[in-house]
Design a protein around this motif. Structure first.
Motif, PDB file in Angstrom:
ATOM      1  N   LEU A  47       0.827  -1.208   0.000  1.00 54.04           N
ATOM      2  CA  LEU A  47       0.000   0.000   0.000  1.00 54.04           C
ATOM      3  C   LEU A  47       0.862   1.260   0.000  1.00 54.04           C
ATOM      4  N   SER A  48       1.969   1.231   0.718  1.00 55.25           N
ATOM      5  CA  SER A  48       2.843   2.399   0.826  1.00 55.25           C
ATOM      6  C   SER A  48       3.495   2.757  -0.502  1.00 55.25           C
ATOM      7  N   LYS A  49       3.669   1.776  -1.379  1.00 50.85           N
ATOM      8  CA  LYS A  49       4.270   2.045  -2.691  1.00 50.85           C
ATOM      9  C   LYS A  49       3.390   2.956  -3.538  1.00 50.85           C
ATOM     10  N   ASP A  50       2.086   2.952  -3.269  1.00 51.30           N
ATOM     11  CA  ASP A  50       1.154   3.739  -4.075  1.00 51.30           C
ATOM     12  C   ASP A  50       0.771   5.065  -3.433  1.00 51.30           C
ATOM     13  N   LEU A  51       1.307   5.362  -2.249  1.00 51.78           N
ATOM     14  CA  LEU A  51       0.966   6.597  -1.551  1.00 51.78           C
ATOM     15  C   LEU A  51       2.127   7.578  -1.613  1.00 51.78           C
ATOM     16  N   ARG A  57       6.877  15.059  -2.554  1.00 51.63           N
ATOM     17  CA  ARG A  57       6.155  15.067  -3.826  1.00 51.63           C
ATOM     18  C   ARG A  57       6.208  13.739  -4.569  1.00 51.63           C
ATOM     19  N   ASN A  58       7.304  13.359  -5.175  1.00 48.37           N
ATOM     20  CA  ASN A  58       7.298  12.164  -6.022  1.00 48.37           C
ATOM     21  C   ASN A  58       8.027  10.987  -5.389  1.00 48.37           C
ATOM     22  N   GLU A  59       8.017  10.915  -4.096  1.00 44.80           N
ATOM     23  CA  GLU A  59       8.541   9.761  -3.381  1.00 44.80           C
ATOM     24  C   GLU A  59       7.379   9.076  -2.691  1.00 44.80           C
ATOM     25  N   ASN A  60       7.436   7.750  -2.646  1.00 43.71           N
ATOM     26  CA  ASN A  60       6.383   7.092  -1.881  1.00 43.71           C
ATOM     27  C   ASN A  60       6.708   7.207  -0.396  1.00 43.71           C
ATOM     28  N   GLY A  98      -6.820  13.833   0.534  1.00 41.98           N
ATOM     29  CA  GLY A  98      -7.117  14.206  -0.845  1.00 41.98           C
ATOM     30  C   GLY A  98      -6.493  13.235  -1.835  1.00 41.98           C
ATOM     31  N   GLU A  99      -6.952  13.332  -3.058  1.00 35.51           N
ATOM     32  CA  GLU A  99      -6.502  12.385  -4.082  1.00 35.51           C
ATOM     33  C   GLU A  99      -5.051  12.607  -4.489  1.00 35.51           C
ATOM     34  N   TYR A 100      -4.492  13.751  -4.154  1.00 32.12           N
ATOM     35  CA  TYR A 100      -3.094  14.030  -4.483  1.00 32.12           C
ATOM     36  C   TYR A 100      -2.149  13.039  -3.805  1.00 32.12           C
ATOM     37  N   VAL A 101      -2.597  12.404  -2.739  1.00 26.05           N
ATOM     38  CA  VAL A 101      -1.752  11.462  -2.010  1.00 26.05           C
ATOM     39  C   VAL A 101      -1.485  10.184  -2.821  1.00 26.05           C
ATOM     40  N   LEU A 102      -2.254   9.948  -3.865  1.00 24.41           N
ATOM     41  CA  LEU A 102      -2.051   8.760  -4.703  1.00 24.41           C
ATOM     42  C   LEU A 102      -0.957   9.034  -5.727  1.00 24.41           C
ATOM     43  N   LEU A 103       0.017   8.120  -5.825  1.00 26.26           N
ATOM     44  CA  LEU A 103       1.047   8.280  -6.845  1.00 26.26           C
ATOM     45  C   LEU A 103       0.485   8.030  -8.240  1.00 26.26           C
TER      46      LEU A 103
END
Length: 161
Positions: A47-51, A57-60, A98-103
Protein backbone atom coordinates in the motif's frame (compact mmCIF):
# COMPACT_ATOMS: atom_id res chain seq x y z
CA UNK A 1 34.57 -9.97 -35.08
CA UNK A 2 36.10 -6.57 -35.51
CA UNK A 3 37.76 -4.73 -32.67
CA UNK A 4 34.88 -2.25 -32.41
CA UNK A 5 32.30 -5.03 -32.13
CA UNK A 6 34.38 -6.77 -29.48
CA UNK A 7 34.64 -3.58 -27.43
CA UNK A 8 30.93 -2.88 -27.86
CA UNK A 9 30.07 -6.40 -26.72
CA UNK A 10 32.36 -6.10 -23.68
CA UNK A 11 30.84 -2.72 -22.79
CA UNK A 12 27.32 -4.15 -23.09
CA UNK A 13 28.24 -7.01 -20.72
CA UNK A 14 29.68 -4.56 -18.19
CA UNK A 15 26.58 -2.36 -18.34
CA UNK A 16 24.25 -5.34 -17.95
CA UNK A 17 26.24 -6.47 -14.94
CA UNK A 18 26.13 -2.98 -13.43
CA UNK A 19 22.37 -2.69 -13.89
CA UNK A 20 21.79 -6.16 -12.44
CA UNK A 21 23.63 -5.25 -9.25
CA UNK A 22 21.83 -1.96 -8.54
CA UNK A 23 20.76 -1.80 -4.90
CA UNK A 24 17.14 -1.72 -3.82
CA UNK A 25 15.92 1.72 -2.75
CA UNK A 26 16.59 2.47 0.88
CA UNK A 27 13.37 2.50 2.84
CA UNK A 28 12.74 5.00 5.58
CA UNK A 29 10.56 2.64 7.61
CA UNK A 30 11.70 2.70 11.22
CA UNK A 31 11.93 -0.52 13.26
CA UNK A 32 9.23 0.69 15.66
CA UNK A 33 6.80 1.01 12.71
CA UNK A 34 7.17 -2.57 11.47
CA UNK A 35 4.22 -4.81 12.29
CA UNK A 36 4.78 -8.14 14.05
CA UNK A 37 2.55 -9.97 11.56
CA UNK A 38 4.55 -10.49 8.33
CA UNK A 39 1.39 -10.71 6.21
CA UNK A 40 0.10 -7.34 7.47
CA UNK A 41 3.56 -5.79 7.07
CA UNK A 42 3.72 -7.04 3.49
CA UNK A 43 0.30 -5.50 2.78
CA UNK A 44 1.44 -2.24 4.39
CA UNK A 45 4.53 -2.13 2.17
CA UNK A 46 2.44 -2.75 -0.95
CA UNK A 47 0.00 0.00 0.00
CA UNK A 48 2.84 2.40 0.83
CA UNK A 49 4.27 2.04 -2.69
CA UNK A 50 1.15 3.74 -4.08
CA UNK A 51 0.97 6.60 -1.55
CA UNK A 52 2.82 9.85 -2.19
CA UNK A 53 4.73 11.72 0.46
CA UNK A 54 3.04 15.11 0.51
CA UNK A 55 6.29 16.80 1.50
CA UNK A 56 8.67 15.13 -0.97
CA UNK A 57 6.16 15.07 -3.83
CA UNK A 58 7.30 12.16 -6.02
CA UNK A 59 8.54 9.76 -3.38
CA UNK A 60 6.38 7.09 -1.88
CA UNK A 61 5.91 7.16 1.87
CA UNK A 62 8.20 4.16 2.43
CA UNK A 63 11.16 5.99 0.85
CA UNK A 64 10.59 9.36 2.51
CA UNK A 65 12.12 10.47 5.80
CA UNK A 66 9.61 13.30 6.26
CA UNK A 67 7.55 13.37 9.45
CA UNK A 68 4.32 13.40 7.46
CA UNK A 69 5.41 10.28 5.58
CA UNK A 70 6.07 8.58 8.91
CA UNK A 71 2.59 9.58 10.08
CA UNK A 72 1.09 8.12 6.90
CA UNK A 73 3.03 4.87 7.33
CA UNK A 74 1.79 4.57 10.91
CA UNK A 75 -1.77 5.40 9.81
CA UNK A 76 -1.72 2.71 7.11
CA UNK A 77 -0.47 0.12 9.59
CA UNK A 78 -3.05 1.16 12.20
CA UNK A 79 -5.87 0.75 9.68
CA UNK A 80 -4.58 -2.69 8.69
CA UNK A 81 -4.40 -3.80 12.33
CA UNK A 82 -8.00 -2.65 12.82
CA UNK A 83 -9.00 -5.00 10.01
CA UNK A 84 -9.53 -2.69 7.03
CA UNK A 85 -9.09 -4.08 3.55
CA UNK A 86 -6.52 -2.55 1.20
CA UNK A 87 -9.22 -0.56 -0.60
CA UNK A 88 -10.65 0.71 2.69
CA UNK A 89 -7.20 1.88 3.80
CA UNK A 90 -6.61 3.72 0.53
CA UNK A 91 -10.10 5.25 0.64
CA UNK A 92 -9.51 6.40 4.23
CA UNK A 93 -6.18 8.05 3.37
CA UNK A 94 -7.61 9.69 0.22
CA UNK A 95 -10.61 10.98 2.18
CA UNK A 96 -8.31 12.44 4.79
CA UNK A 97 -5.52 13.88 2.60
CA UNK A 98 -7.12 14.21 -0.84
CA UNK A 99 -6.50 12.38 -4.08
CA UNK A 100 -3.09 14.03 -4.48
CA UNK A 101 -1.75 11.46 -2.01
CA UNK A 102 -2.05 8.76 -4.70
CA UNK A 103 1.05 8.28 -6.84
CA UNK A 104 -1.21 6.91 -9.61
CA UNK A 105 -4.34 9.09 -9.63
CA UNK A 106 -7.61 7.59 -10.76
CA UNK A 107 -9.12 8.32 -14.16
CA UNK A 108 -12.61 8.82 -12.79
CA UNK A 109 -14.49 12.03 -12.08
CA UNK A 110 -12.82 15.25 -13.16
CA UNK A 111 -9.43 13.54 -13.52
CA UNK A 112 -10.35 12.11 -16.91
CA UNK A 113 -9.97 15.64 -18.32
CA UNK A 114 -6.41 15.84 -17.00
CA UNK A 115 -5.56 12.43 -18.47
CA UNK A 116 -7.10 13.32 -21.83
CA UNK A 117 -5.74 16.89 -22.03
CA UNK A 118 -2.26 15.91 -23.24
CA UNK A 119 -3.33 13.72 -26.18
CA UNK A 120 -6.13 16.16 -27.09
CA UNK A 121 -3.72 19.11 -27.14
CA UNK A 122 -1.34 17.10 -29.33
CA UNK A 123 -4.14 16.33 -31.79
CA UNK A 124 -5.22 19.98 -31.75
CA UNK A 125 -1.66 21.16 -32.41
CA UNK A 126 -1.28 18.68 -35.28
CA UNK A 127 -4.58 19.91 -36.78
CA UNK A 128 -3.54 23.56 -36.52
CA UNK A 129 -0.11 22.80 -38.01
CA UNK A 130 -1.68 20.83 -40.87
CA UNK A 131 -4.14 23.64 -41.60
CA UNK A 132 -1.35 26.22 -41.52
CA UNK A 133 0.86 24.21 -43.88
CA UNK A 134 -1.97 23.58 -46.32
CA UNK A 135 -3.01 27.23 -46.28
CA UNK A 136 0.57 28.31 -46.77
CA UNK A 137 0.89 26.04 -49.80
CA UNK A 138 -2.23 27.57 -51.39
CA UNK A 139 -1.28 31.17 -50.65
CA UNK A 140 -0.99 33.49 -53.63
CA UNK A 141 2.52 34.42 -54.59
CA UNK A 142 2.13 38.20 -54.83
CA UNK A 143 5.85 38.89 -54.58
CA UNK A 144 6.78 36.47 -57.38
CA UNK A 145 4.93 38.16 -60.28
CA UNK A 146 6.76 38.85 -63.51
CA UNK A 147 8.35 42.25 -63.85
CA UNK A 148 6.82 44.81 -66.17
CA UNK A 149 8.84 45.90 -69.22
CA UNK A 150 9.85 49.13 -67.53
CA UNK A 151 10.96 47.33 -64.36
CA UNK A 152 12.92 44.75 -66.34
CA UNK A 153 14.64 47.48 -68.37
CA UNK A 154 15.53 49.40 -65.21
CA UNK A 155 16.87 46.20 -63.56
CA UNK A 156 19.02 45.40 -66.61
CA UNK A 157 20.38 48.96 -66.60
CA UNK A 158 21.30 48.68 -62.90
CA UNK A 159 22.97 45.27 -63.40
CA UNK A 160 24.98 46.45 -66.40
CA UNK A 161 26.51 49.35 -64.49
Amino acid sequence: MTVQKTWAFALALVLIGAVATLPEPVLAVQPDEVLADPALESRARELSKDLRCLVCRNENIDESNADLARDLRVLVRERLVVGDSNDEVIDFVVERYGEYVLLRPTTTGANWMLWAAGPLMLLLALGVATGYMRGRGRASTVGEQDLSREEQARLNKILDE
